[in-house]
Enzyme design. Structure first.
Site, PDB file in Angstrom:
ATOM      1  N   ARG A 199     -25.984 -10.320  26.286  1.00 54.92           N
ATOM      2  CA  ARG A 199     -26.180  -9.844  24.910  1.00 54.92           C
ATOM      3  C   ARG A 199     -27.160 -10.722  24.139  1.00 54.92           C
ATOM      4  O   ARG A 199     -27.520 -10.407  23.003  1.00 54.92           O
ATOM      5  CB  ARG A 199     -24.835  -9.839  24.156  1.00 54.92           C
ATOM      6  CG  ARG A 199     -23.821  -8.871  24.720  1.00 54.92           C
ATOM      7  CD  ARG A 199     -22.492  -8.986  23.996  1.00 54.92           C
ATOM      8  NE  ARG A 199     -22.440  -8.193  22.785  1.00 54.92           N
ATOM      9  CZ  ARG A 199     -21.900  -6.979  22.691  1.00 54.92           C
ATOM     10  NH1 ARG A 199     -21.363  -6.410  23.751  1.00 54.92           N
ATOM     11  NH2 ARG A 199     -21.874  -6.330  21.549  1.00 54.92           N
ATOM     12  N   VAL A 255     -19.640   3.041  21.403  1.00 58.33           N
ATOM     13  CA  VAL A 255     -18.291   3.554  21.637  1.00 58.33           C
ATOM     14  C   VAL A 255     -17.998   4.872  20.921  1.00 58.33           C
ATOM     15  O   VAL A 255     -17.372   5.768  21.502  1.00 58.33           O
ATOM     16  CB  VAL A 255     -17.237   2.470  21.320  1.00 58.33           C
ATOM     17  CG1 VAL A 255     -17.148   2.160  19.822  1.00 58.33           C
ATOM     18  CG2 VAL A 255     -15.887   2.863  21.870  1.00 58.33           C
ATOM     19  N   TYR A 298     -30.443  -9.623  22.309  1.00 59.12           N
ATOM     20  CA  TYR A 298     -30.241  -8.961  21.014  1.00 59.12           C
ATOM     21  C   TYR A 298     -29.756  -9.969  19.962  1.00 59.12           C
ATOM     22  O   TYR A 298     -30.338 -10.090  18.891  1.00 59.12           O
ATOM     23  CB  TYR A 298     -29.224  -7.832  21.201  1.00 59.12           C
ATOM     24  CG  TYR A 298     -28.984  -6.990  19.972  1.00 59.12           C
ATOM     25  CD1 TYR A 298     -29.932  -6.053  19.546  1.00 59.12           C
ATOM     26  CD2 TYR A 298     -27.807  -7.110  19.241  1.00 59.12           C
ATOM     27  CE1 TYR A 298     -29.705  -5.270  18.418  1.00 59.12           C
ATOM     28  CE2 TYR A 298     -27.568  -6.330  18.118  1.00 59.12           C
ATOM     29  CZ  TYR A 298     -28.516  -5.409  17.711  1.00 59.12           C
ATOM     30  OH  TYR A 298     -28.290  -4.628  16.596  1.00 59.12           O
ATOM     31  N   ASP A 299     -28.704 -10.720  20.330  1.00 58.67           N
ATOM     32  CA  ASP A 299     -28.080 -11.622  19.350  1.00 58.67           C
ATOM     33  C   ASP A 299     -29.045 -12.730  18.930  1.00 58.67           C
ATOM     34  O   ASP A 299     -29.246 -12.988  17.742  1.00 58.67           O
ATOM     35  CB  ASP A 299     -26.823 -12.280  19.937  1.00 58.67           C
ATOM     36  CG  ASP A 299     -25.762 -11.275  20.353  1.00 58.67           C
ATOM     37  OD1 ASP A 299     -26.066 -10.067  20.376  1.00 58.67           O
ATOM     38  OD2 ASP A 299     -24.629 -11.690  20.661  1.00 58.67           O
ATOM     39  N   GLN A 357      -9.567  -4.987  21.954  1.00 55.42           N
ATOM     40  CA  GLN A 357     -10.652  -5.543  21.119  1.00 55.42           C
ATOM     41  C   GLN A 357     -10.847  -4.656  19.886  1.00 55.42           C
ATOM     42  O   GLN A 357     -10.571  -3.456  19.943  1.00 55.42           O
ATOM     43  CB  GLN A 357     -11.963  -5.667  21.931  1.00 55.42           C
ATOM     44  CG  GLN A 357     -12.688  -4.388  22.268  1.00 55.42           C
ATOM     45  CD  GLN A 357     -12.238  -3.764  23.585  1.00 55.42           C
ATOM     46  OE1 GLN A 357     -11.060  -3.782  23.923  1.00 55.42           O
ATOM     47  NE2 GLN A 357     -13.172  -3.176  24.331  1.00 55.42           N
TER      48      GLN A 357
HETATM   49  P1  NAD Z   1     -31.612   3.031  17.228  1.00 57.77           P
HETATM   50  O1  NAD Z   1     -31.814   2.505  18.592  1.00 57.77           O
HETATM   51  O2  NAD Z   1     -31.166   4.435  17.048  1.00 57.77           O
HETATM   52  O3  NAD Z   1     -32.938   2.851  16.358  1.00 57.77           O
HETATM   53  C1  NAD Z   1     -33.902   1.860  16.599  1.00 57.77           C
HETATM   54  C2  NAD Z   1     -35.279   2.485  16.462  1.00 57.77           C
HETATM   55  O4  NAD Z   1     -36.277   1.465  16.687  1.00 57.77           O
HETATM   56  C3  NAD Z   1     -35.542   3.582  17.496  1.00 57.77           C
HETATM   57  O5  NAD Z   1     -36.127   4.703  16.870  1.00 57.77           O
HETATM   58  C4  NAD Z   1     -36.506   2.924  18.474  1.00 57.77           C
HETATM   59  O6  NAD Z   1     -37.328   3.850  19.151  1.00 57.77           O
HETATM   60  C5  NAD Z   1     -37.262   1.978  17.573  1.00 57.77           C
HETATM   61  N1  NAD Z   1     -37.875   0.833  18.271  1.00 57.77           N
HETATM   62  C6  NAD Z   1     -37.291   0.017  19.177  1.00 57.77           C
HETATM   63  N2  NAD Z   1     -38.166  -0.918  19.579  1.00 57.77           N
HETATM   64  C7  NAD Z   1     -39.323  -0.712  18.890  1.00 57.77           C
HETATM   65  C8  NAD Z   1     -40.587  -1.335  18.872  1.00 57.77           C
HETATM   66  N3  NAD Z   1     -40.855  -2.400  19.638  1.00 57.77           N
HETATM   67  N4  NAD Z   1     -41.548  -0.842  18.058  1.00 57.77           N
HETATM   68  C9  NAD Z   1     -41.307   0.243  17.281  1.00 57.77           C
HETATM   69  N5  NAD Z   1     -40.121   0.883  17.265  1.00 57.77           N
HETATM   70  C10 NAD Z   1     -39.145   0.403  18.055  1.00 57.77           C
HETATM   71  O7  NAD Z   1     -30.597   2.031  16.523  1.00 57.77           O
HETATM   72  P2  NAD Z   1     -29.897   2.066  15.089  1.00 57.77           P
HETATM   73  O8  NAD Z   1     -28.443   2.071  15.291  1.00 57.77           O
HETATM   74  O9  NAD Z   1     -30.510   3.091  14.223  1.00 57.77           O
HETATM   75  O10 NAD Z   1     -30.293   0.622  14.544  1.00 57.77           O
HETATM   76  C11 NAD Z   1     -31.323   0.435  13.601  1.00 57.77           C
HETATM   77  C12 NAD Z   1     -31.370  -1.037  13.212  1.00 57.77           C
HETATM   78  O11 NAD Z   1     -30.122  -1.432  12.634  1.00 57.77           O
HETATM   79  C13 NAD Z   1     -31.649  -1.971  14.387  1.00 57.77           C
HETATM   80  O12 NAD Z   1     -32.499  -3.008  13.943  1.00 57.77           O
HETATM   81  C14 NAD Z   1     -30.285  -2.526  14.709  1.00 57.77           C
HETATM   82  O13 NAD Z   1     -30.373  -3.809  15.273  1.00 57.77           O
HETATM   83  C15 NAD Z   1     -29.622  -2.558  13.331  1.00 57.77           C
HETATM   84  N6  NAD Z   1     -28.154  -2.498  13.448  1.00 57.77           N
HETATM   85  C16 NAD Z   1     -27.521  -1.334  13.767  1.00 57.77           C
HETATM   86  C17 NAD Z   1     -26.140  -1.316  13.900  1.00 57.77           C
HETATM   87  C18 NAD Z   1     -25.383  -0.064  14.207  1.00 57.77           C
HETATM   88  O14 NAD Z   1     -24.155  -0.131  14.364  1.00 57.77           O
HETATM   89  N7  NAD Z   1     -25.988   1.088  14.309  1.00 57.77           N
HETATM   90  C19 NAD Z   1     -25.411  -2.494  13.716  1.00 57.77           C
HETATM   91  C20 NAD Z   1     -26.092  -3.668  13.429  1.00 57.77           C
HETATM   92  C21 NAD Z   1     -27.464  -3.659  13.268  1.00 57.77           C
HETATM   93  N1  UDP Z   2     -16.610   0.381  24.471  1.00 57.02           N
HETATM   94  C1  UDP Z   2     -15.642   1.106  25.151  1.00 57.02           C
HETATM   95  N2  UDP Z   2     -16.014   2.272  25.755  1.00 57.02           N
HETATM   96  C2  UDP Z   2     -17.270   2.768  25.691  1.00 57.02           C
HETATM   97  C3  UDP Z   2     -18.263   2.034  24.981  1.00 57.02           C
HETATM   98  C4  UDP Z   2     -17.885   0.850  24.390  1.00 57.02           C
HETATM   99  O1  UDP Z   2     -14.474   0.710  25.219  1.00 57.02           O
HETATM  100  O2  UDP Z   2     -17.516   3.845  26.269  1.00 57.02           O
HETATM  101  C5  UDP Z   2     -16.200  -0.864  23.780  1.00 57.02           C
HETATM  102  C6  UDP Z   2     -17.120  -2.047  23.995  1.00 57.02           C
HETATM  103  O3  UDP Z   2     -16.782  -2.762  25.171  1.00 57.02           O
HETATM  104  C7  UDP Z   2     -16.867  -2.847  22.733  1.00 57.02           C
HETATM  105  C8  UDP Z   2     -16.592  -1.781  21.679  1.00 57.02           C
HETATM  106  O4  UDP Z   2     -16.226  -0.603  22.392  1.00 57.02           O
HETATM  107  O5  UDP Z   2     -15.738  -3.654  22.872  1.00 57.02           O
HETATM  108  C9  UDP Z   2     -17.791  -1.467  20.795  1.00 57.02           C
HETATM  109  O6  UDP Z   2     -18.898  -1.229  21.651  1.00 57.02           O
HETATM  110  P1  UDP Z   2     -20.301  -0.740  21.114  1.00 57.02           P
HETATM  111  O7  UDP Z   2     -21.230  -0.751  22.281  1.00 57.02           O
HETATM  112  O8  UDP Z   2     -20.150   0.510  20.341  1.00 57.02           O
HETATM  113  O9  UDP Z   2     -20.738  -1.834  20.030  1.00 57.02           O
HETATM  114  P2  UDP Z   2     -20.768  -3.443  20.032  1.00 57.02           P
HETATM  115  O10 UDP Z   2     -20.036  -3.976  21.225  1.00 57.02           O
HETATM  116  O11 UDP Z   2     -22.206  -3.776  20.071  1.00 57.02           O
HETATM  117  O12 UDP Z   2     -20.074  -3.790  18.786  1.00 57.02           O
END
Ligand code: NAD
Ligand code: UDP
Ligand code: UDP
Length: 318
Positions: A143, A188, A146-147, A210
């Site tokens: 992870r 999930v 990303y992190d 979890q």
């Molecule tokens: P998503 O994957 O649906 O959207 C990300 C978008 O970025 C996509 O359209 C993808 O094509 C585009 N992209 C990826 N790499 C790129 C690059 N190098 N250049 C141009 N475009 C690029 O994800 P999301 O859930 O909509 O997340 C949007 C943002 O919010 C992300 O930065 C993500 O880290 C952040 N975020 C989302 C969540 C969540 O739960 N959805 C939680 C925490 C943070």
């Molecule tokens: N998870 C699960 N089944 C799935 C997908 C995810 O049990 O089909 C679990 C995953 O292991 C995590 C939680 O659900 O503990 C949330 O996962 P998700 O990928 O949605 O987000 P994140 O882990 O990035 O918070």
């Protein structure tokens, strides 16, 4: 309010497409920059005709020269399945992509908001998580691209602030869900709903104890817009999420009851470094932004189930 030229990187993604729609509704000019790695033009199908919307295929790891007033920097795959498929590109997107967008903000004097994440807290040893917690992150695990990428992006935002006084805003987003997630997104909520609709068992990773706290996308977008409109001195980081916490077993039970196709659950191994608990402390968002989520899980899930039902029906016809 006068018309603002707004850049949304990642605007064809799940959260981005909702944000773009809201900004267009408010009368702004919106430029979407996306490489369509996890997003798609289909997410913006209903607004493609809008003359105030422009969509450019571009990867933010390369420089971008445009004239804008505000930048919502969302580009980055957010689902573990997608961000782990090409982990080096994920780090580049967060780090090089943020440098480019900060350089753009510096030249154009635009306000710039980063969509950071609760993943900066890693597998948290403090519960619930508030913004003062520095986190518990493995720097070399699956992870980490990303992190650590997002942690470095936050560093860059704050260094551009200290060095160049840029108007930055950093949102730490907790698990968000809703329409426009891909059926194969891998997170999930979408996995559980799509499995239930297909009459397949829900896949629980680990023992299901979890926890996560799920925010409906409309609430989240409202929080992002409020944060962007705060005065210069407000930078964040600020948590945005819904503090109601559920186990994955509880989530599975809710989806099974709602979709009612008689499916059960199936247990799979827990991926490494999967956080055991997560809940946002949103005291700051309440105080600084006057924001808190309005849509609770049952209501948000109903809307999301309806969306996936339509999507799957369209796929089976097409
Ligand atoms: P998503 O994957 O649906 O959207 C990300 C978008 O970025 C996509 O359209 C993808 O094509 C585009 N992209 C990826 N790499 C790129 C690059 N190098 N250049 C141009 N475009 C690029 O994800 P999301 O859930 O909509 O997340 C949007 C943002 O919010 C992300 O930065 C993500 O880290 C952040 N975020 C989302 C969540 C969540 O739960 N959805 C939680 C925490 C943070
Ligand atoms: N998870 C699960 N089944 C799935 C997908 C995810 O049990 O089909 C679990 C995953 O292991 C995590 C939680 O659900 O503990 C949330 O996962 P998700 O990928 O949605 O987000 P994140 O882990 O990035 O918070
Ligand atoms: N950059 C960009 N668009 C701009 C201005 C800059 O993409 O409108 C990129 C540029 O490629 C540079 C990065 O942003 O590498 C950082 O810019 P900054 O001005 O901070 O640094 P420098 O140009 O001195 O490296």
């Amino acid at each position: 309010m006068s018309e603002t030229r707004i850049l949304v990187t990642g605007g064809a993604g799940f959260i981005g497409s909702h944000l773009v729609r809201r900004l267009l509704d408010e009368g702004h000019e919106v430029l979407v920059v996306d490489n369509f790695y996890s997003g798609s033009r289909a997410n913006l199908a209903d607004v493609l005709h809008d003359p105030r919307l422009e969509i450019v295929r571009h990867d933010v790891t390369f420089p971008l020269y445009v004239e804008v007033d505000e930048i919502y920097h969302l580009a980055c795959p957010a689902s573990p399945v997608f961000y782990q498929r090409d982990p080096v590109q994920t780090t580049k997107t967060s780090v090089v992509g943020s440098i480019n967008m900060l350089g753009l903000a510096k030249r154009t004097k635009a306000k710039i908001l980063l969509s950071s994440t609760s993943e900066v807290y890693g597998d948290p040893q403090v519960h619930p998580q508030d913004e003062s917690y520095w986190g518990h992150v493995n720097p070399i695990g699956i992870r980490s691209c990303y992190d650590e990428g997002k942690r470095c992006a936050e560093t860059l935002f704050f260094d551009y602030r200290r060095q160049h006084d840029l108007p930055i805003k950093v949102a730490r987003i907790f698990n968000t869900y809703g329409p426009m997630m891909r059926p194969d997104d891998g997170r999930v909520v979408s996995n559980f709903i799509v499995s239930a609709l297909r009459g397949e068992p829900l896949t629980i990773y680990g023992d299901g104890t979890q926890t996560r706290s799920f925010c409906f996308v409309d609430d989240l977008v409202d929080g992002l817009i409020r944060l962007m409109r705060t005065p210069h001195e407000v930078t964040g980081p600020i948590n945005l999420g819904n503090p109601h916490e559920f186990t994955m077993t509880e989530l599975a039970e809710k989806v099974i009851a709602m979709v009612d196709t008689g499916v059960g659950v199936e247990y799979h191994p827990l991926p490494s470094d999967d956080p055991t608990q997560r809940q946002p402390d949103i005291t700051q968002a309440r105080g600084v932004l006057g924001w808190e989520p309005k849509v609770q899980l049952a209501e948000g899930l109903t809307t999301t189930v309806d969306y996936f039902r339509r999507q799957l029906a369209a796929q089976s016809v097409g």
